[in-house]
Design a protein around this motif. Structure first.
Motif, PDB file in Angstrom:
ATOM      1  N   ALA A   1      -4.260  70.642  19.492  1.00  0.00           N
ATOM      2  CA  ALA A   1      -3.174  69.711  19.983  1.00  0.00           C
ATOM      3  C   ALA A   1      -2.351  69.335  19.015  1.00  0.00           C
ATOM      4  CB  ALA A   1      -4.057  68.639  20.703  1.00  0.00           C
ATOM      5  N   LEU A   2      -2.965  68.868  17.683  1.00  0.00           N
ATOM      6  CA  LEU A   2      -2.111  68.632  16.454  1.00  0.00           C
ATOM      7  C   LEU A   2      -1.267  69.684  16.313  1.00  0.00           C
ATOM      8  CD1 LEU A   2      -4.667  66.669  14.357  1.00  0.00           C
ATOM      9  CD2 LEU A   2      -2.625  65.825  15.660  1.00  0.00           C
ATOM     10  N   ALA A   3      -1.525  71.079  16.341  1.00  0.00           N
ATOM     11  CA  ALA A   3      -0.676  72.111  16.046  1.00  0.00           C
ATOM     12  C   ALA A   3       0.664  72.150  17.011  1.00  0.00           C
ATOM     13  CB  ALA A   3      -1.400  73.423  16.053  1.00  0.00           C
ATOM     14  N   LEU A   4       0.295  71.875  18.339  1.00  0.00           N
ATOM     15  CA  LEU A   4       1.240  71.945  19.245  1.00  0.00           C
ATOM     16  C   LEU A   4       2.308  70.820  19.130  1.00  0.00           C
ATOM     17  CD1 LEU A   4      -0.850  73.064  22.480  1.00  0.00           C
ATOM     18  CD2 LEU A   4       1.498  73.782  21.761  1.00  0.00           C
ATOM     19  N   GLN A   5       1.722  69.649  18.800  1.00  0.00           N
ATOM     20  CA  GLN A   5       2.354  68.344  18.488  1.00  0.00           C
ATOM     21  C   GLN A   5       3.417  68.496  17.335  1.00  0.00           C
ATOM     22  OE1 GLN A   5       0.739  65.866  15.913  1.00  0.00           O
ATOM     23  NE2 GLN A   5       1.650  63.773  16.692  1.00  0.00           N
ATOM     24  N   SER A   6       2.665  69.359  16.335  1.00  0.00           N
ATOM     25  CA  SER A   6       3.811  69.180  14.996  1.00  0.00           C
ATOM     26  C   SER A   6       4.527  70.756  14.979  1.00  0.00           C
ATOM     27  CB  SER A   6       2.587  69.209  13.624  1.00  0.00           C
ATOM     28  OG  SER A   6       1.637  70.410  13.746  1.00  0.00           O
TER      29      SER A   6
ATOM     30  N   PHE B   1      -8.653  69.589  29.961  1.00  0.00           N
ATOM     31  CA  PHE B   1      -7.278  69.870  30.873  1.00  0.00           C
ATOM     32  C   PHE B   1      -6.163  69.164  29.973  1.00  0.00           C
ATOM     33  CE2 PHE B   1     -10.841  70.779  33.612  1.00  0.00           C
ATOM     34  CZ  PHE B   1     -10.451  71.958  33.989  1.00  0.00           C
ATOM     35  N   ALA B   2      -5.384  69.525  29.360  1.00  0.00           N
ATOM     36  CA  ALA B   2      -4.258  68.839  28.498  1.00  0.00           C
ATOM     37  C   ALA B   2      -2.868  68.674  29.276  1.00  0.00           C
ATOM     38  CB  ALA B   2      -4.022  69.716  27.381  1.00  0.00           C
ATOM     39  N   PRO B   3      -2.589  67.617  29.688  1.00  0.00           N
ATOM     40  CA  PRO B   3      -1.026  67.257  30.560  1.00  0.00           C
ATOM     41  C   PRO B   3      -0.320  67.559  29.243  1.00  0.00           C
ATOM     42  CG  PRO B   3      -2.927  65.461  30.813  1.00  0.00           C
ATOM     43  CD  PRO B   3      -3.358  66.249  29.755  1.00  0.00           C
ATOM     44  N   THR B   4       0.921  68.003  29.851  1.00  0.00           N
ATOM     45  CA  THR B   4       2.231  68.148  29.077  1.00  0.00           C
ATOM     46  C   THR B   4       2.877  66.602  28.781  1.00  0.00           C
ATOM     47  OG1 THR B   4       3.708  68.504  31.029  1.00  0.00           O
ATOM     48  CG2 THR B   4       2.741  70.440  30.037  1.00  0.00           C
ATOM     49  N   ASN B   5       3.757  66.710  27.934  1.00  0.00           N
ATOM     50  CA  ASN B   5       4.536  65.603  27.893  1.00  0.00           C
ATOM     51  C   ASN B   5       5.211  65.233  29.095  1.00  0.00           C
ATOM     52  OD1 ASN B   5       4.143  65.551  25.185  1.00  0.00           O
ATOM     53  ND2 ASN B   5       5.998  66.667  24.473  1.00  0.00           N
ATOM     54  N   GLN B   6       5.882  66.085  29.741  1.00  0.00           N
ATOM     55  CA  GLN B   6       6.701  65.666  31.225  1.00  0.00           C
ATOM     56  C   GLN B   6       5.589  65.114  32.046  1.00  0.00           C
ATOM     57  OE1 GLN B   6       9.924  65.789  31.722  1.00  0.00           O
ATOM     58  NE2 GLN B   6       9.174  64.690  33.197  1.00  0.00           N
TER      59      GLN B   6
ATOM     60  N   ASN C   1     -14.139  74.922  19.995  1.00  0.00           N
ATOM     61  CA  ASN C   1     -15.120  74.144  20.592  1.00  0.00           C
ATOM     62  C   ASN C   1     -15.094  73.999  21.996  1.00  0.00           C
ATOM     63  OD1 ASN C   1     -13.033  72.515  20.129  1.00  0.00           O
ATOM     64  ND2 ASN C   1     -14.299  70.485  20.180  1.00  0.00           N
ATOM     65  N   GLY C   2     -14.251  74.852  22.641  1.00  0.00           N
ATOM     66  CA  GLY C   2     -14.128  75.060  24.052  1.00  0.00           C
ATOM     67  C   GLY C   2     -12.737  75.370  24.347  1.00  0.00           C
ATOM     68  N   VAL C   3     -12.580  75.561  25.650  1.00  0.00           N
ATOM     69  CA  VAL C   3     -11.182  76.009  26.271  1.00  0.00           C
ATOM     70  C   VAL C   3     -10.564  75.103  26.669  1.00  0.00           C
ATOM     71  CG1 VAL C   3     -10.421  77.600  28.108  1.00  0.00           C
ATOM     72  CG2 VAL C   3     -12.498  78.122  27.020  1.00  0.00           C
ATOM     73  N   VAL C   4      -8.982  75.294  26.321  1.00  0.00           N
ATOM     74  CA  VAL C   4      -8.123  74.190  26.931  1.00  0.00           C
ATOM     75  C   VAL C   4      -7.137  74.756  27.946  1.00  0.00           C
ATOM     76  CG1 VAL C   4      -5.847  72.943  26.295  1.00  0.00           C
ATOM     77  CG2 VAL C   4      -8.138  72.825  24.671  1.00  0.00           C
ATOM     78  N   HIS C   5      -6.687  74.121  29.003  1.00  0.00           N
ATOM     79  CA  HIS C   5      -5.981  74.677  29.918  1.00  0.00           C
ATOM     80  C   HIS C   5      -4.655  73.653  30.173  1.00  0.00           C
ATOM     81  CE1 HIS C   5      -8.997  77.320  31.309  1.00  0.00           C
ATOM     82  NE2 HIS C   5      -9.903  76.165  31.415  1.00  0.00           N
ATOM     83  N   VAL C   6      -3.537  73.912  29.637  1.00  0.00           N
ATOM     84  CA  VAL C   6      -2.625  72.842  29.736  1.00  0.00           C
ATOM     85  C   VAL C   6      -2.001  72.738  31.120  1.00  0.00           C
ATOM     86  CG1 VAL C   6      -0.199  72.448  28.868  1.00  0.00           C
ATOM     87  CG2 VAL C   6      -1.854  73.530  27.342  1.00  0.00           C
TER      88      VAL C   6
END
Length: 331
Positions: free
Chosen positions: A177-182, A219-224, A319-324
């Motif tokens: 998530a930090l990689a996406l954020q930066s 489950f990772a919510p987008t900025n929007q 350590n797992g799987v992320v779904h945005v």
């Protein structure tokens, strides 16, 4: 007699040339050549050029005795699912991330269909393993991507076309998530609200994971999605720091509703229990819709009839799987 020998020599030369052409026609093209000549792999060709792997896959593999690679090859439609339809669209991704993504599709050596047994894993050229999954209807998947065909032969290996781009970060959920954020993944930063919320709720340790800890499905919510939540709550969330306008207990409860562990931890879309309800890390239920075209909708108990769609499914982390997803899941 002289003319006879000249004619014979010319005929022999012609046969040699024709024989050479016929022989060349039977030689399989390289993996790169197949991508170039097949319109279904136009975006893959563009990605291989931008990601600097076209030359690699156009030659023999020096690390394999037979000189082979095996590539799980995303079709144009697979890239389109991520909004990547043209060579220009690919510039939305940072080049190192694109290169690593392409390497995640590559196996060093031959991995024919006979070696794609359900439950088996194979290392990628990037490092992280990929998992083969067979659903109840018999369809075969690599992670969450459907294998559309197998054993397309090339001069330097095999190709298995797939319907979704395989994604792996090589990092834990938090650092992914930090990689996406930066902006290390997309040129435009993403998940900035989520990262701020995780830090505010002091949940960074939970998403980092310790060695040997059970995998998570996140489950990772987008900025929007967070901005839409602000409209719903009547609390404007225009920038990540605005998350701190909400009570920390509320933010913590909401975030835990996006994490699933236990038997459903570390699951790709092809493995999630479609049409079922599971308990989140916060104890509240999370409901999955039907498995349709490789994705599922997901809904929190507090979302009413509104469901969240998977914008970027099946991101493998250490350590797992992320779904945005495009909506915040409310407890």
């Amino acid at each position: 007699m002289k003319k006879y020998y000249q004619l014979s020599a010319a005929l022999a030369l012609s046969l040699l040339v024709l024989g050479g052409c016929a022989k060349n026609e039977k030689v399989d093209p390289s993996i790169t050549n197949i991508a170039v000549s097949n319109p279904d792999f136009q975006t893959l060709e563009d990605a291989a050029l931008r990601g600097d792997v076209a030359v690699l896959l156009g030659n023999k593999n020096p690390n394999d005795p037979q000189g082979n690679y095996t590539v799980f090859a995303p079709t144009n439609e697979a890239f389109a699912r991520l909004g990547l339809n043209t060579a220009q669209d690919l510039t939305a991704l940072q080049q190192p991330f694109l290169r690593n993504t392409l390497l995640y599709h590559v196996f060093s050596g031959s991995l024919p269909s006979s070696g794609l047994a359900s439950g088996t894993s194979s290392p990628s050229a990037l490092g992280p393993q990929r998992r083969i999954i067979r659903r109840a209807d018999g369809t075969l998947y690599v992670n969450g991507s459907k294998i559309l065909a197998t054993d397309v032969r090339a001069a330097n290996g095999l190709i298995h076309p797939i319907d979704k781009v395989l994604l792996a970060t090589g990092a834990d959920v938090l650092n992914s998530a930090l990689a996406l954020q930066s902006a290390k993944v997309f040129v435009k930063p993403e998940l900035t609200f989520l990262v701020e919320a995780v830090i505010y709720a002091n949940l960074t340790g939970a998403l980092t994971g310790s060695p040997g800890s059970a995998p998570l499905t996140v489950f990772a919510p987008t900025n929007q999605a967070f901005k839409d939540l602000g409209v719903l709550l009547g609390v404007p969330l225009n920038q990540p720091s605005d998350i701190r306008k909400l009570p920390v207990a509320t933010v913590t409860k909401v975030l835990l509703n996006h994490v699933v562990g236990g038997a459903q931890g570390g699951k790709f879309t092809s493995e999630l229990p479609n049409g079922s309800t599971v308990a989140s890390a916060g104890g509240d239920p999370v409901a999955f819709g039907a498995f349709n075209n490789g994705v599922l909708t997901v809904k929190g108990a507090g979302n009413g009839t509104a469901v969240a769609n998977m914008v970027i499914p099946d991101v493998q982390c250490t350590n797992g799987v992320v779904h945005v997803i495009d909506r915040v899941l409310l407890p």
